[in-house]
Design a protein around this motif. Sequence first.
Motif, PDB file in Angstrom:
ATOM      1  N   GLN A 123      27.222  36.727  54.890  1.00 39.13           N
ATOM      2  CA  GLN A 123      28.502  36.429  54.796  1.00 39.13           C
ATOM      3  C   GLN A 123      29.137  37.085  53.551  1.00 39.13           C
ATOM      4  O   GLN A 123      30.020  37.729  53.252  1.00 39.13           O
ATOM      5  N   LEU A 124      27.979  36.860  52.493  1.00 43.16           N
ATOM      6  CA  LEU A 124      28.344  37.448  51.364  1.00 43.16           C
ATOM      7  C   LEU A 124      28.671  39.147  51.268  1.00 43.16           C
ATOM      8  O   LEU A 124      29.610  39.548  50.642  1.00 43.16           O
ATOM      9  N   LYS A 125      27.772  39.556  52.004  1.00 44.85           N
ATOM     10  CA  LYS A 125      27.746  40.891  51.970  1.00 44.85           C
ATOM     11  C   LYS A 125      29.083  41.496  52.887  1.00 44.85           C
ATOM     12  O   LYS A 125      29.801  42.336  52.352  1.00 44.85           O
ATOM     13  N   GLU A 126      29.402  40.744  53.809  1.00 50.06           N
ATOM     14  CA  GLU A 126      30.685  41.047  54.606  1.00 50.06           C
ATOM     15  C   GLU A 126      31.938  41.025  53.647  1.00 50.06           C
ATOM     16  O   GLU A 126      32.702  41.840  53.529  1.00 50.06           O
ATOM     17  N   THR A 127      31.767  39.744  52.777  1.00 49.15           N
ATOM     18  CA  THR A 127      32.869  39.540  51.834  1.00 49.15           C
ATOM     19  C   THR A 127      32.974  40.807  50.859  1.00 49.15           C
ATOM     20  O   THR A 127      34.234  41.100  50.646  1.00 49.15           O
ATOM     21  N   LEU A 128      31.872  41.039  50.305  1.00 50.38           N
ATOM     22  CA  LEU A 128      31.785  42.378  49.420  1.00 50.38           C
ATOM     23  C   LEU A 128      32.364  43.498  50.058  1.00 50.38           C
ATOM     24  O   LEU A 128      33.131  44.212  49.467  1.00 50.38           O
ATOM     25  N   LYS A 129      31.894  43.727  51.406  1.00 46.93           N
ATOM     26  CA  LYS A 129      32.664  44.858  51.941  1.00 46.93           C
ATOM     27  C   LYS A 129      34.139  44.817  52.039  1.00 46.93           C
ATOM     28  O   LYS A 129      34.835  45.889  51.779  1.00 46.93           O
ATOM     29  N   VAL A 130      34.762  43.562  52.613  1.00 45.76           N
ATOM     30  CA  VAL A 130      36.000  43.484  52.345  1.00 45.76           C
ATOM     31  C   VAL A 130      36.487  43.812  51.186  1.00 45.76           C
ATOM     32  O   VAL A 130      37.609  44.475  51.020  1.00 45.76           O
ATOM     33  N   LEU A 131      35.998  43.074  49.983  1.00 48.58           N
ATOM     34  CA  LEU A 131      36.406  43.547  48.715  1.00 48.58           C
ATOM     35  C   LEU A 131      36.619  44.746  48.414  1.00 48.58           C
ATOM     36  O   LEU A 131      37.480  45.137  47.706  1.00 48.58           O
ATOM     37  N   LYS A 132      35.293  45.537  48.624  1.00 47.15           N
ATOM     38  CA  LYS A 132      35.357  47.058  48.427  1.00 47.15           C
ATOM     39  C   LYS A 132      36.362  47.635  49.073  1.00 47.15           C
ATOM     40  O   LYS A 132      37.232  48.727  48.289  1.00 47.15           O
TER      41      LYS A 132
END
Lengths: 385, 130
Positions: free
Chosen positions: A122-131
């Motif tokens: 989930q964190l990776k997904e959130t980071l991807k969205v943030l990027k």
Amino acid sequence: MLRRVVDFIPDNIFIKDDLGRYILSNKAHLRDLKMETWIDVVGKTAYDFFSSDIAQDYHQQDLGILHSGCPKLNVEEERKDTNGKQRWLLTSKVPLELEEIDFKGIVGISRDVTVRKNAEIQLKETLKVLKNTQLKLLDAEKLKTMGRMAASVAHEIKNPLAIVSLGLEYLQKNNKQQELEEILTDMSEALENANQVIFELLEYARPHDLEFAQINLNEEIKKSVHMLKPKLQEFNIVLTLDFCCEPLWVKADPLKIDQVIINLLMNACSAMDRGGHLSIKTCSERIKGTGAKMGRNLSEVFQIGQRVAQIDIEDSGCGIPEKHLLEVFEPFFTSNRCSEGTGLGLSVVKTIIDLHHGAVGLSNRSCGGVRARILLPISQQPNIG
Amino acid sequence: MKKNTENSSTKILIIDDEPAFTRMLKMNLDDTGSYEIETVNQSMIALKKALDFEPDIILLDVVMPGLDGGDLAAQIRAKQQLKAIPIIFISAMVGRSEAGEGVFMSGGERFLAKPVKVDILVKEIQEILN
């Protein structure tokens, strides 16, 4: 006693023999296999509890460990449990050989890390969205800058064009030889200005092609000053050099650093069209604070206490209104101090220094004039010979 | 708007921060033999120049360092003796698509795009004077 301890541990613990038969299974492992007691498990293999593909995978792994004698530690694996639920397991398996009872097998310990793994995903997904969001914001900012630049470019290029156009119109209507030279000079200067704007615009848009080398800033500045000597004489400017006695080694693109020094010196000269004093000082400093006058928070660029090379270029011309001290680095910003030039000189300086992980800022001197300060990270002296 | 007197030539004040531009425009307008031209390249002293010269028309650049064309026009119009003088804004920020080949009106003001065609400018000046 040992058996009770093993049962008390929340991780799955099991022992298998060299044929893949379970010899020991603790309570956590029994729960996972949906069995009541260890007697239900002993003597059975993974094929009795898992689908054939998973069981075969386990068996191959175990055989590999037995043959190589090498443990497999902290292996993360995604598996379906006996209920068909997707789970993440962190498993370590080590070979176990007990000669006294002629036993050969493996010991395994396995922990359910599904919650942690899901959080990571989930964190990776959130980071991807943030990027992605950050990229979109950058694009929006780029578009805004490009829009501003397009308008400014129109202004900067059409002015010289207007001059050339009027000159040509005059030449077409008249043929007075004696005036021809002055007109042609004005026209070629105007064209040169337009060329310069386009050149610097390209530099602004494409300054990332850097070729780094270990350079001594003192020597590099001397070269730039040498190139500008005729200009300093023309403007009746007295130059003082106050260089750090030690070489200032930095990892930088020498051509870009020349460009930075020349742009700042040209900017200083423009502010002293009736002559004045120009001084260049270099020294090695340690970052002490956040540097309010450096245009950006220095702690974002350097660590407090980090050694940096400092270049100060000071002029005795008119100062810059405080409210414009940051704006002067914007493309095409014009001030009373410097109405000549392309309006890109200082933005090119800032872009180059940013790409060198340094900082640049302007401040008004208490005795009049402006100080341009550059800070660049100091690097190791190169090995010579 | 009429000329100062029937016998004197029309007085034009060109205000633009680019000396080569004012010089070229002056040469072209001088060449027509119909105008008395003064130029000024620093907008900060342009108001005083206008008061001294008393032009019939002012040609005014928009983007200038220090005091821009809009602010200078406001100062000119605030002076009793200057407020009736027609101003033509000459701007590099105006595209051909907006201005076409001639003068275009925006917010009640006359704009001419750089590069300026002398014939079009002369035609516009004559229309204003008549």
